[in-house]
Design an enzyme around this catalytic site. Sequence first.
Site, PDB file in Angstrom:
ATOM      1  CB  VAL A 229      -0.997   0.027   1.192  1.00  0.00           C
ATOM      2  CG1 VAL A 229      -2.005  -1.106   1.065  1.00  0.00           C
ATOM      3  CG2 VAL A 229      -0.267  -0.008   2.529  1.00  0.00           C
TER       4      VAL A 229
ATOM      5  CB  SER B 160      -5.431   2.548  16.745  1.00  0.00           C
ATOM      6  OG  SER B 160      -5.024   2.067  18.006  1.00  0.00           O
TER       7      SER B 160
ATOM      8  CE1 TYR C 204      -0.794   0.883  14.540  1.00  0.00           C
ATOM      9  CE2 TYR C 204      -1.675   1.519  16.686  1.00  0.00           C
ATOM     10  CZ  TYR C 204      -1.804   0.835  15.490  1.00  0.00           C
ATOM     11  OH  TYR C 204      -2.942   0.105  15.238  1.00  0.00           O
ATOM     12  CB  ALA C 205       0.044   7.410  18.875  1.00  0.00           C
ATOM     13  CB  ALA C 206       2.163  10.214  14.815  1.00  0.00           C
TER      14      ALA C 206
ATOM     15  CE  LYS D  34      -3.408   2.317  12.538  1.00  0.00           C
ATOM     16  NZ  LYS D  34      -4.038   1.827  11.292  1.00  0.00           N
TER      17      LYS D  34
END
Length: 246
Positions: free
Chosen positions: A63, A141, A154-156, A158
């Site tokens: 992707v 998330s 990951y938090a950034a 999502k």
Amino acid sequence: MRLQNQVAIITGSANGIGYAAVERFAEEGAQVILADYDEVTGTEAAKQLKEKGYDVTFIHVNVADRESVQQLIGQTVKTYGGIDILVNNAGITRDAMLSKMDPADFQFVLDVNVNGVFNCTQIVLPHLIEKGKGKIINTSSISGVYGNVGQTNYAASKAAVIGMTKSWAKELGRKGINVNAVAPGFTRTSMVEKMPDKVIQQMTSIISLQRLALPKDIANAYLFLASSESDYVHGHVLHVDGGIMM
């Protein structure tokens, strides 16, 4: 059959939540593209579902690579004649505390989790606009909502998915295209199963329902947002987290 004769692409669907979503959509009559980077697992997953009588096709995709996504969309349209539903489920983690996070890992997570969602949505969009309708479902998330220790990247990524979802909802509603996101909580996938029991217990203790989500719990949320039952749900972030942090 809630998705009879609908063509759906679900990325990152060789296992876990994505696989559960492919199976759930197929059960409801959809023709499903099981799109994943892992060719071995993806091919086997599609084979298993075909043996159950479902209309599932595996297509390899990265992707983060636009050419790969163009091939995915082109092959889908060539095979099925169009696309009705896109589920941007593909995502990765490369966790580390901020002080120890490799900048390359930070960028890699954004390339897949943010650029990947952008690539798939932008490239599929002309086909949805041509039909005058469609469903786009993005996977965020709870980490993108609340943040999480050791998950800066990951938090950034999502959180960015939520921002894109709301922006696209403002742009695409007038074109008949619903855009929503799902924010899963802690889910019992193979990755979580490998964690120490103590960690799983700690995770469970902050969930109101006192259990981790099953992949089918998230898949059912995708199904609702893909079906006609959610035709007036737009620009929404659906938390499927068992009541975490209430």
